[in-house]
Write a protein that holds these residues in place. Sequence first.
Motif, mmCIF file in Angstrom:
data_model
loop_
_atom_site.group_PDB
_atom_site.id
_atom_site.type_symbol
_atom_site.label_atom_id
_atom_site.label_comp_id
_atom_site.label_asym_id
_atom_site.label_seq_id
_atom_site.Cartn_x
_atom_site.Cartn_y
_atom_site.Cartn_z
ATOM 1 N N ASP A 26 -7.211 -0.437 1.400
ATOM 2 C CA ASP A 26 -8.010 -1.265 2.304
ATOM 3 C C ASP A 26 -7.102 -2.144 3.160
ATOM 4 N N ARG A 27 -6.081 -2.724 2.534
ATOM 5 C CA ARG A 27 -5.149 -3.573 3.285
ATOM 6 C C ARG A 27 -4.364 -2.758 4.304
ATOM 7 N N LEU A 28 -3.987 -1.538 3.922
ATOM 8 C CA LEU A 28 -3.287 -0.647 4.849
ATOM 9 C C LEU A 28 -4.152 -0.351 6.066
ATOM 10 N N ALA A 29 -5.397 -0.001 5.825
ATOM 11 C CA ALA A 29 -6.303 0.373 6.911
ATOM 12 C C ALA A 29 -6.522 -0.784 7.873
ATOM 13 N N SER A 30 -6.592 -2.008 7.342
ATOM 14 C CA SER A 30 -6.831 -3.159 8.209
ATOM 15 C C SER A 30 -5.598 -3.520 9.016
ATOM 16 N N GLU A 31 -4.425 -3.201 8.515
ATOM 17 C CA GLU A 31 -3.185 -3.555 9.193
ATOM 18 C C GLU A 31 -2.726 -2.505 10.196
ATOM 19 N N ALA A 32 -3.103 -1.264 9.981
ATOM 20 C CA ALA A 32 -2.495 -0.156 10.715
ATOM 21 C C ALA A 32 -2.702 -0.238 12.220
ATOM 22 N N GLY A 33 -3.906 -0.563 12.662
ATOM 23 C CA GLY A 33 -4.167 -0.524 14.099
ATOM 24 C C GLY A 33 -4.179 0.918 14.587
ATOM 25 N N GLY A 34 -4.382 1.100 15.884
ATOM 26 C CA GLY A 34 -4.398 2.456 16.428
ATOM 27 C C GLY A 34 -5.583 3.239 15.897
ATOM 28 N N PRO A 35 -5.448 4.571 15.796
ATOM 29 C CA PRO A 35 -6.537 5.385 15.261
ATOM 30 C C PRO A 35 -6.881 4.941 13.832
ATOM 31 N N PRO A 36 -8.126 5.109 13.420
ATOM 32 C CA PRO A 36 -8.512 4.679 12.082
ATOM 33 C C PRO A 36 -7.700 5.387 10.986
ATOM 34 N N VAL A 37 -7.420 4.673 9.924
ATOM 35 C CA VAL A 37 -6.815 5.260 8.735
ATOM 36 C C VAL A 37 -7.949 5.645 7.790
ATOM 37 N N ARG A 38 -7.993 6.908 7.446
ATOM 38 C CA ARG A 38 -9.023 7.389 6.516
ATOM 39 C C ARG A 38 -8.443 7.312 5.112
ATOM 40 N N THR A 39 -9.121 6.620 4.222
ATOM 41 C CA THR A 39 -8.560 6.377 2.895
ATOM 42 C C THR A 39 -9.301 7.147 1.811
ATOM 43 N N VAL A 40 -8.529 7.600 0.840
ATOM 44 C CA VAL A 40 -9.072 8.281 -0.335
ATOM 45 C C VAL A 40 -8.390 7.669 -1.551
ATOM 46 N N ALA A 41 -9.140 6.921 -2.332
ATOM 47 C CA ALA A 41 -8.586 6.274 -3.521
ATOM 48 C C ALA A 41 -8.763 7.181 -4.731
#
Length: 252
Positions: free
Chosen positions: A49-64
Motif C-alpha cells: 500500500d505504501r509503495l502504491a501511494s508513493e510510486a506516482g505515474g501509472p497505477p501500481v497493481r498490488t497482490v499481497a
Amino acid sequence: MTTDQNSRFRDRTIVVTGAGSGIGRATALRIAREGGTVVATDVDAGSLDRLASEAGGPPVRTVAGDITDAAVIAAVVAAAGGPVAGLANVAGIMDGFLPPAEVDDATWDRVMAVNLTAPMRLTRALLPGMIAAGEGAIVNVVSEAALRGSAAGAAYTASKHALVGYTKNVAFFHGAQGIRANAVAPGPVITNIEGAMASEFAAARVGPVMRATLPAPALPGRLAAAITWLLSEDSANVNGAVLPSDGGWSAV
C-alpha cells in the motif's frame, strides 16, 4: 538502442516480486517513475500500500501474499491483465548460514520454495504471453552466493546456483522467441532480509572470509539500476548473462 531514461517502460507492464521492501521496492519505484505499469507482489500488504501511494505515474497493481502459493501466482497473472513485458524475480530468503552438516529439512525446503521454485512457477505462468507477444525480459536476482561457496549456507547457496542455471536455460530455450533471461548477483545490500548466522561452525568458518573480503553494503537503488537496465531495451543484446553488482566482491 538507447532509450529515454524517463520513459523506458512507457506502455509496458512489469511484474516485480518482493516489491514491498529493499531491492524489489527500489526496482518497482524506478519502473513506475520511468513510465511503466508495475504489478507488485509481497507478503506484506501494508508495504505494498505504501509503495502504491508513493510510486506516482501509472497505477501500481498490488497482490499481497506468499509467492510460493499457486493462488498468489494466479492472482499476479490476473492483475497483469495480459502479456507482460518483463518480470523481476526479487523475492528471496536466507538460510541462517546453516552448513551442509546442519541444514534441516524445513529450512532447505522453504529456501528452495521461495528462491527457486517460486521464480520458476511465475516465469512459467508468464512465458506463454511473452512468447505470443514475441518479446519479454526476465531478471532473476541471485546473489554473490551463486558465484561462490563461501557467502551463505548450503540451502541458499544451492538455490542461487540453481537459479543461475534456470536463467540460462530460459535464455537458451526461448531466446529465439524474443525472450531474454538474465540474472543480477548482489553483494551486501541494505535490506531487511535476515542475515544472522544460526551456526557457530558457520560463524567460525564464514566469518573470517566475510571480514577479509566483504565490500561496503550498497543501497537498494544501485541494484535497481542494474535490474531495470536488464529489463529495458537498453540491454537488448544481453541474454543468459549473470551481472555481479557487488562492489567488486566477485573479483576477490
